[in-house]
Design an enzyme around this catalytic site. Sequence first.
Site, PDB file in Angstrom:
ATOM      1  N   ARG A  21       0.983  -1.103   0.004  1.00  0.00           N
ATOM      2  CA  ARG A  21      -0.040  -0.088   0.013  1.00  0.00           C
ATOM      3  C   ARG A  21       0.821   1.366  -0.014  1.00  0.00           C
ATOM      4  O   ARG A  21       1.861   1.293   0.914  1.00  0.00           O
ATOM      5  CB  ARG A  21      -0.862   0.003   1.230  1.00  0.00           C
ATOM      6  N   SER A 112      -8.001  -1.309   0.921  1.00  0.00           N
ATOM      7  CA  SER A 112      -9.134  -1.476   1.823  1.00  0.00           C
ATOM      8  C   SER A 112      -9.871  -0.255   2.323  1.00  0.00           C
ATOM      9  O   SER A 112     -10.476   0.171   1.504  1.00  0.00           O
ATOM     10  CB  SER A 112      -8.600  -2.140   3.051  1.00  0.00           C
ATOM     11  N   HIS A 113      -9.696   0.022   3.778  1.00  0.00           N
ATOM     12  CA  HIS A 113     -10.495   0.874   4.093  1.00  0.00           C
ATOM     13  C   HIS A 113      -9.898   2.625   4.189  1.00  0.00           C
ATOM     14  O   HIS A 113     -10.340   3.546   4.653  1.00  0.00           O
ATOM     15  CB  HIS A 113     -10.697   0.920   5.762  1.00  0.00           C
ATOM     16  N   LYS A 125      -2.590  -6.526  -3.645  1.00  0.00           N
ATOM     17  CA  LYS A 125      -2.329  -7.657  -2.765  1.00  0.00           C
ATOM     18  C   LYS A 125      -2.437  -8.920  -3.580  1.00  0.00           C
ATOM     19  O   LYS A 125      -3.430  -9.166  -4.466  1.00  0.00           O
ATOM     20  CB  LYS A 125      -3.309  -7.599  -1.608  1.00  0.00           C
ATOM     21  N   ASP A 276     -16.832  -1.392   4.081  1.00  0.00           N
ATOM     22  CA  ASP A 276     -15.422  -0.370   3.794  1.00  0.00           C
ATOM     23  C   ASP A 276     -15.132  -0.660   2.379  1.00  0.00           C
ATOM     24  O   ASP A 276     -15.823  -0.986   1.642  1.00  0.00           O
ATOM     25  CB  ASP A 276     -14.335  -0.790   4.559  1.00  0.00           C
ATOM     26  N   ASP A 278     -13.086  -2.296   0.536  1.00  0.00           N
ATOM     27  CA  ASP A 278     -12.897  -3.480  -0.341  1.00  0.00           C
ATOM     28  C   ASP A 278     -14.093  -4.411   0.000  1.00  0.00           C
ATOM     29  O   ASP A 278     -14.008  -5.608  -0.420  1.00  0.00           O
ATOM     30  CB  ASP A 278     -11.564  -3.818  -0.555  1.00  0.00           C
ATOM     31  N   ASP A 280     -14.368  -5.989   3.164  1.00  0.00           N
ATOM     32  CA  ASP A 280     -14.042  -7.043   4.154  1.00  0.00           C
ATOM     33  C   ASP A 280     -14.443  -6.606   5.417  1.00  0.00           C
ATOM     34  O   ASP A 280     -14.116  -7.336   6.393  1.00  0.00           O
ATOM     35  CB  ASP A 280     -12.716  -7.407   3.894  1.00  0.00           C
ATOM     36  N   ARG A 281     -14.680  -5.299   5.757  1.00  0.00           N
ATOM     37  CA  ARG A 281     -15.057  -4.946   7.085  1.00  0.00           C
ATOM     38  C   ARG A 281     -16.445  -4.543   7.248  1.00  0.00           C
ATOM     39  O   ARG A 281     -17.172  -4.475   6.458  1.00  0.00           O
ATOM     40  CB  ARG A 281     -14.300  -3.726   7.739  1.00  0.00           C
ATOM     41  N   THR A 343      -2.364 -10.273  14.580  1.00  0.00           N
ATOM     42  CA  THR A 343      -3.307  -9.548  13.567  1.00  0.00           C
ATOM     43  C   THR A 343      -3.023  -9.980  12.190  1.00  0.00           C
ATOM     44  O   THR A 343      -1.860  -9.974  11.963  1.00  0.00           O
ATOM     45  CB  THR A 343      -3.210  -8.065  13.985  1.00  0.00           C
ATOM     46  N   SER A 364     -10.705  -5.091  14.556  1.00  0.00           N
ATOM     47  CA  SER A 364     -10.814  -3.770  13.494  1.00  0.00           C
ATOM     48  C   SER A 364     -11.870  -4.132  12.386  1.00  0.00           C
ATOM     49  O   SER A 364     -11.782  -3.862  11.184  1.00  0.00           O
ATOM     50  CB  SER A 364      -9.367  -3.820  12.681  1.00  0.00           C
ATOM     51  N   LYS A 375     -11.918 -11.817   5.620  1.00  0.00           N
ATOM     52  CA  LYS A 375     -12.927 -11.360   6.324  1.00  0.00           C
ATOM     53  C   LYS A 375     -13.944 -10.790   5.234  1.00  0.00           C
ATOM     54  O   LYS A 375     -13.406 -10.529   4.370  1.00  0.00           O
ATOM     55  CB  LYS A 375     -12.415 -10.263   7.321  1.00  0.00           C
TER      56      LYS A 375
END
Length: 542
Positions: A21, A112-113, A125, A276, A278, A280-281, A343, A364, A375
């Site tokens: 990232r 992601s977020h 990724k 979020d 992508d 996954d949250r 994590t 998270s 996730k």
Amino acid sequence: MIREVSTRPFADQKPGTSGLRKKVRVFQQPHYAENFIQSVFDVIAGKEGATLIIGGDGRFLNREVIQVAIRMAAANGFARVLVGQGGILSTPAASHVIRKYGALGGLVLSASHNPGGPDEDFGIKYNIANGGPAPESVTEAVHARSLVIDRYRTIEAADVDIDSLGTRRLGDLVVEVIDPVADYAELMAGLFDFAAIRALFAGGFRMRFDAMHAVTGPYAHEILERRLGAPAGTVVNGTPLPDFGHQHPDPNLVHARDLYDLMMGPDAPDFGAASDGDGDRNLIIGQHQYVTPSDSLAVLAANAHLAPGYARGLKGIARSMPTSAAADRVAAALGIPLFETPTGWKFFGNLLDAGLATICGEESAGTGSDHVREKDGLWAVLLWLNILAVRRQPVTQVMAEHWARYGRNYYARHDYEAIATDRADALMAALRGSLATLPGRATAAGAVASADDFAYTDPTDGSVSARQGVRIGFADGSRMVFRLSGTGTEGATLRVYLERYVATDGDLAQATAEALAPLVAAAEEVAGIARFTGMDQPSVIT
């Protein structure tokens, strides 16, 4: 025609816990994205004749890098590439598609977020054949290759049409543009009682889902509104935008404040949720009831049997070390193992592949199960809806009954963002240097009972991950955890996790800030956060 392009290494292409990232302007440097993608292709075996999945969250630069990746896949021996229409593919959907179509792996283009736009963040990724993030052995090899790379392979060709469904060719490569939602929606229909959820909505149940102008908008429109019958307008901010509508696509109480205020207001819907960048949250809020991610994991695990896909029970529960111990008590009651991991979702992947765990979660806002190896934000929302449809109770009652049975883990995470890296490193070094002398020290939260630097031995392959976060425990069972996050793109983020357990005969209705106030003071006493960072309060509290 295949071309080999001469290049020079970049020194900053070490993948973190969720890939590489950086700021968009970094990825826009000539050869930067190509170098990293070629480094991935150089270290993975079995490319000849294999299938590769490519997709992302629709953020700025997504479409351009997809075209780069397709041309490079053609030049590196892949036989087939599946691309989400419009370049869209949520991270959990990508994991599922990799598994369903037997792909060698996939390139997930997302940060992601993190915010998107020309001045914001981008990421790449690589996920392996099980659908999960590449393990450390692969990411370390990618990094090593990136430090010596001197050429990359591509072909000269026009951009591929990724907006129309169907199959086309690029040299010997077959490029198939697929519906990004269909396979994932089919998977969800097999896990959850869609009929019960449809009946819930038909009975007047009201919901607000905030897709935050990120990738889950098309998924939520299809599943929630079209397949489950939620009224039109249930999904808001449902069109993915390259800059997420100038918003920060992180489903927490700061960046999803409008949803929180609605759910705490006088005309709140029955249920609120968000996902979020992508996909996954997740964020879960009941009517006048915020549910912490740690509590959500525990409630989902305790009630998963109400969904058809989990009716036979769970094999085990896994949580990241900073996540509260609420799920531990559920595991004990169910008589199943509880795994505490570092994590990073890749640690859960080994447990899921080995059949040791069924449901996993991180504080998270990440929760998932063995249906994919990532996730999954919308999955968590659907499991909550399945539980509410069967129990016919509001979220407040579900939470009250859960705490009455298991006790309550008051919990919060304080993030100190964009700290100068040398200052953050100095803080953690000082903490680690004090571990031997901390036990017995008096603090505002009481005497320190234990202090260590968490290390994990993977039960599936024996690999050891050390220095995963400083844990400080107190005599009453409270604890603090300090660690640096690997998901940012600028400076360092210090995360401080605060947890206090209250048994079933204690006060289960305190305000979280009040319950944790002694731990907040103790964290400053022990770590000297203000002195090291120059910050007298967190950037974000979740």
